[in-house]
Design a protein around this motif. Structure first.
Motif, short mmCIF file in Angstrom:
data_model
loop_
_atom_site.label_atom_id
_atom_site.label_comp_id
_atom_site.label_asym_id
_atom_site.label_seq_id
_atom_site.Cartn_x
_atom_site.Cartn_y
_atom_site.Cartn_z
N ALA A 472 45.13 36.89 28.38
CA ALA A 472 45.64 37.97 29.23
C ALA A 472 47.10 37.75 29.57
O ALA A 472 47.91 38.69 29.58
CB ALA A 472 44.80 38.06 30.51
N LEU A 473 47.50 36.51 29.85
CA LEU A 473 48.90 36.21 30.15
C LEU A 473 49.78 36.40 28.92
O LEU A 473 50.92 36.86 29.02
CB LEU A 473 49.02 34.77 30.67
N LYS A 474 49.26 36.06 27.74
CA LYS A 474 50.03 36.28 26.51
C LYS A 474 50.29 37.76 26.28
O LYS A 474 51.40 38.17 25.91
CB LYS A 474 49.29 35.69 25.31
N ASN A 475 49.25 38.57 26.51
CA ASN A 475 49.37 40.01 26.27
C ASN A 475 50.26 40.70 27.29
O ASN A 475 50.83 41.76 27.01
CB ASN A 475 47.98 40.67 26.27
N THR A 476 50.36 40.13 28.50
CA THR A 476 51.19 40.75 29.57
C THR A 476 52.49 39.99 29.80
O THR A 476 53.20 40.27 30.75
CB THR A 476 50.39 40.79 30.88
N ARG A 477 52.79 39.03 28.90
CA ARG A 477 54.01 38.25 28.98
C ARG A 477 54.18 37.56 30.34
O ARG A 477 55.24 37.59 30.96
CB ARG A 477 55.24 39.12 28.68
N GLY A 478 53.10 36.97 30.81
CA GLY A 478 53.13 36.16 32.02
C GLY A 478 53.08 36.94 33.32
O GLY A 478 53.28 36.37 34.40
N ASN A 479 52.77 38.23 33.26
CA ASN A 479 52.67 39.06 34.48
C ASN A 479 51.27 38.89 35.07
O ASN A 479 50.29 39.40 34.52
CB ASN A 479 52.95 40.52 34.13
N ILE A 480 51.18 38.18 36.23
CA ILE A 480 49.87 37.87 36.81
C ILE A 480 49.15 39.14 37.24
O ILE A 480 47.93 39.27 37.08
CB ILE A 480 50.04 36.90 38.01
N THR A 481 49.89 40.09 37.82
CA THR A 481 49.26 41.33 38.31
C THR A 481 48.58 42.09 37.17
O THR A 481 47.42 42.49 37.27
CB THR A 481 50.32 42.22 38.98
N LEU A 482 49.33 42.27 36.06
CA LEU A 482 48.76 42.99 34.92
C LEU A 482 47.63 42.19 34.26
O LEU A 482 46.63 42.77 33.80
CB LEU A 482 49.84 43.29 33.89
N ALA A 483 47.78 40.86 34.22
CA ALA A 483 46.74 40.03 33.63
C ALA A 483 45.46 40.11 34.45
O ALA A 483 44.35 40.18 33.89
CB ALA A 483 47.22 38.58 33.55
N ALA A 484 45.57 40.12 35.79
CA ALA A 484 44.39 40.26 36.65
C ALA A 484 43.72 41.61 36.45
O ALA A 484 42.49 41.71 36.41
CB ALA A 484 44.80 40.06 38.11
N GLU A 485 44.54 42.66 36.30
CA GLU A 485 43.98 44.01 36.07
C GLU A 485 43.24 44.04 34.73
O GLU A 485 42.17 44.66 34.62
CB GLU A 485 45.11 45.04 36.07
N ALA A 486 43.80 43.38 33.72
CA ALA A 486 43.16 43.38 32.40
C ALA A 486 41.80 42.69 32.44
O ALA A 486 40.88 43.09 31.73
CB ALA A 486 44.06 42.68 31.38
N LEU A 487 41.67 41.69 33.28
CA LEU A 487 40.39 40.97 33.39
C LEU A 487 39.50 41.52 34.50
O LEU A 487 38.45 40.94 34.80
CB LEU A 487 40.67 39.47 33.63
#
Length: 509
Positions: A472-487
């Motif tokens: 998730a962090l790879k796909n969002t380039r380290g953006n925690i907010t977007l990574a949390a939304e993806a998961l």
């Protein structure tokens, strides 16, 4: 009147047969004029064609007209009777050409004075609404002959000629399309089986590439050894399509797939009546491969009696069909392949030693996948890209745990098993990356794969969570907010678990 109609029908039938009997246009048109000459009381006849680029009309075929006159005479569009018919698309019938000022008589073939009057009929030859030429006929003037009837008959003949021209053009276009498609497919196959298209950069595969490159330039017999699924057939294809026989046929025979009682007939062919069921003569694979290459896969499975005949072909380059007496000479290159231990088979007496040495001129060994670990990731990426494109999936990469699992597996089925594994994973994957749980269960079985052998259930779950967070962090380039939304979790829970698993979001920016 009825008698004349029957004659006209007979004429049209004969013209139809003449047009359909030849694919050469000029031959057909000359035959049409010959039939009109005998049935239509025609003295002269021409079929003229319009050249749209030069806006010029020339005589294509003629009856009772010299070749020099045909080559000499041309008309401009609208010039003379023929030019006017082609320009307007309307038929013209002239009772007496001596009374028609527009008649040019450029061929100088009609001596009007003292030779009797001549009637002239000219009808357009049309492709759809486009006039492409004209059919013209001379006949002796007959006051009792209705020129309107002759015009109608010639118009039907002109329509038949036009249809024949269209059919021939269609055939020629189809032939050209097939020729182009054949050339395209041949180039595609040659590109597909270039040595550079075989995936692998390990030292063992580089040796294989070098050997293929060396033997391709010769006509030497090649014996490809290796386990099932290593790519023996791919190597055979590469040898053929990179050789001077690449334009010739490449015939493949799986000797293990053909019943023992039929293998001889398949290889050498048979004569009609050679055995029950041989209702016609059949050429064998050796004949079909003449001037090309014959690939004998699983050569170790053939019976001893067939081995004797095969040895003779390799030595003498000739054979007889089953039930035949005439020797047939062939120019064929042999590439054989086997996963069987032929040396042991020679010792056991199941494989002839002389045939083994005749086949083993240039041996190539394809190593199993477990002996070239560095090629596994290259092959996996290649198959991932191929099947993602074929199935319209947006799968772009392999996750780190999936790579570890692929590298740890021993691959008993070699490249074929890896290809099937990647195809399955692509079909199961609904994300941008293939994870370990997308791989087959055979890769996830304890000690055999070595992936989860020391994991407890809690540790396995933690490893899966960590893997998903990293993706998730790879796909969002380290953006925690977007990574949390993806998961589908909160930033607080994501941050807590990232700290717990030692995942630093800054490493992915």
């Amino acid at each position: 009147m009825v008698m004349k109609s029957i004659e006209h029908v007979t004429l049209l039938y004969e013209i139809s047969n003449a047009l359909n009997a030849h694919l050469d246009l000029k031959t057909s048109l000359y035959k049409v004029l010959d039939l009109l000459s005998s049935a239509f009381q025609m003295e002269r006849g021409t079929i003229s064609i319009l050249n749209p680029l030069r806006n010029e009309i020339s005589i294509e075929v003629a009856h009772s007209l010299s070749k020099s006159a045909m080559e000499r005479v041309t008309y401009k569009l609208g010039e003379g009777i023929i030019g006017r018919v082609i320009q307007t698309g309307e038929a013209v019938a002239i009772p007496k050409i001596s009374e028609e000022p527009m008649f040019l008589n450029r061929t100088a073939s009609r001596q009007i004075k003292g030779m009797g009057e001549i009637s002239f009929i000219c009808v357009p030859v049309q492709k759809g609404r486009q006039v492409v030429g004209a059919l013209s006929v001379d006949r002796a003037w007959d006051p009792e002959y209705a020129l309107s009837d002759g015009t109608k008959l010639l118009s039907v003949v002109a329509t038949m000629v036009a249809r024949h021209v269209i059919n021939l053009e269609t055939i020629q276009l189809e032939k050209e399309a097939l020729r182009n498609e054949n050339q395209r497919l041949r180039e595609e196959i040659e590109n597909k089986y270039r040595i550079t298209q075989i995936i692998g950069n390990s030292n063992k595969m580089r040796e294989v590439f070098q050997m293929i490159s060396q033997v391709s330039r010769s006509n030497a017999t090649v014996l490809i050894r290796g386990e099932s699924g290593t790519g023996k057939e791919l190597a055979a294809n590469s040898i053929h399509y990179n050789s001077n026989r690449s334009k010739g046929p490449f015939i493949k025979v799986n000797c293990a797939a053909i019943p023992a009682n039929l293998i001889e007939s398949e290889l050498f062919g048979h004569e009609k009546g050679a055995f029950t069921g041989a209702i016609r003569q059949k050429p064998g694979r050796f004949e079909l491969a003449h001037k090309g290459t014959l690939f004998l896969d699983e050569i170790g499975s053939i019976e001893p009696d067939v081995q004797v005949r095969l040895l003779r072909v390799l030595q003498e380059r000739e054979f007889e069909r089953v039930g035949g007496q005439r020797s047939i000479k062939v120019d064929v290159r042999i590439i054989a392949a086997t996963q069987k231990n032929l040396e042991q088979a020679v010792e056991d007496g199941t494989f002839r030693g002389d045939l083994y040495y005749r086949l083993n001129v240039f041996p190539i060994y394809i190593p199993p996948l477990r002996e070239r670990k560095t090629d596994i990731l290259l092959l996996a990426d290649h198959f991932l890209e191929r099947y993602a494109e074929a199935n319209g999936r947006a799968v772009r990469r392999l996750s780190t745990p999936a790579i570890d699992m692929l590298m740890a597996y021993h691959w008993p089925g070699n490249v074929r098993e890896l290809e099937n594994c990647m195809e399955r994973a692509v079909l199961l994957c609904e994300e941008g990356a293939i994870h370990s749980y997308h791989l087959p269960p055979s890769l996830q079985t304890g000690k055999e794969s070595g992936t989860f052998s020391d994991f407890s259930l809690e540790a396995a779950v933690a490893a899966l969570e960590r893997e998903m967070m990293i993706d998730a962090l790879k796909n969002t380039r380290g953006n925690i907010t977007l990574a949390a939304e993806a998961l589908k979790t909160t930033v607080r829970i994501f941050s807590y678990k990232a700290k717990k698993f030692g995942v630093d979001y800054r490493n992915y920016r």
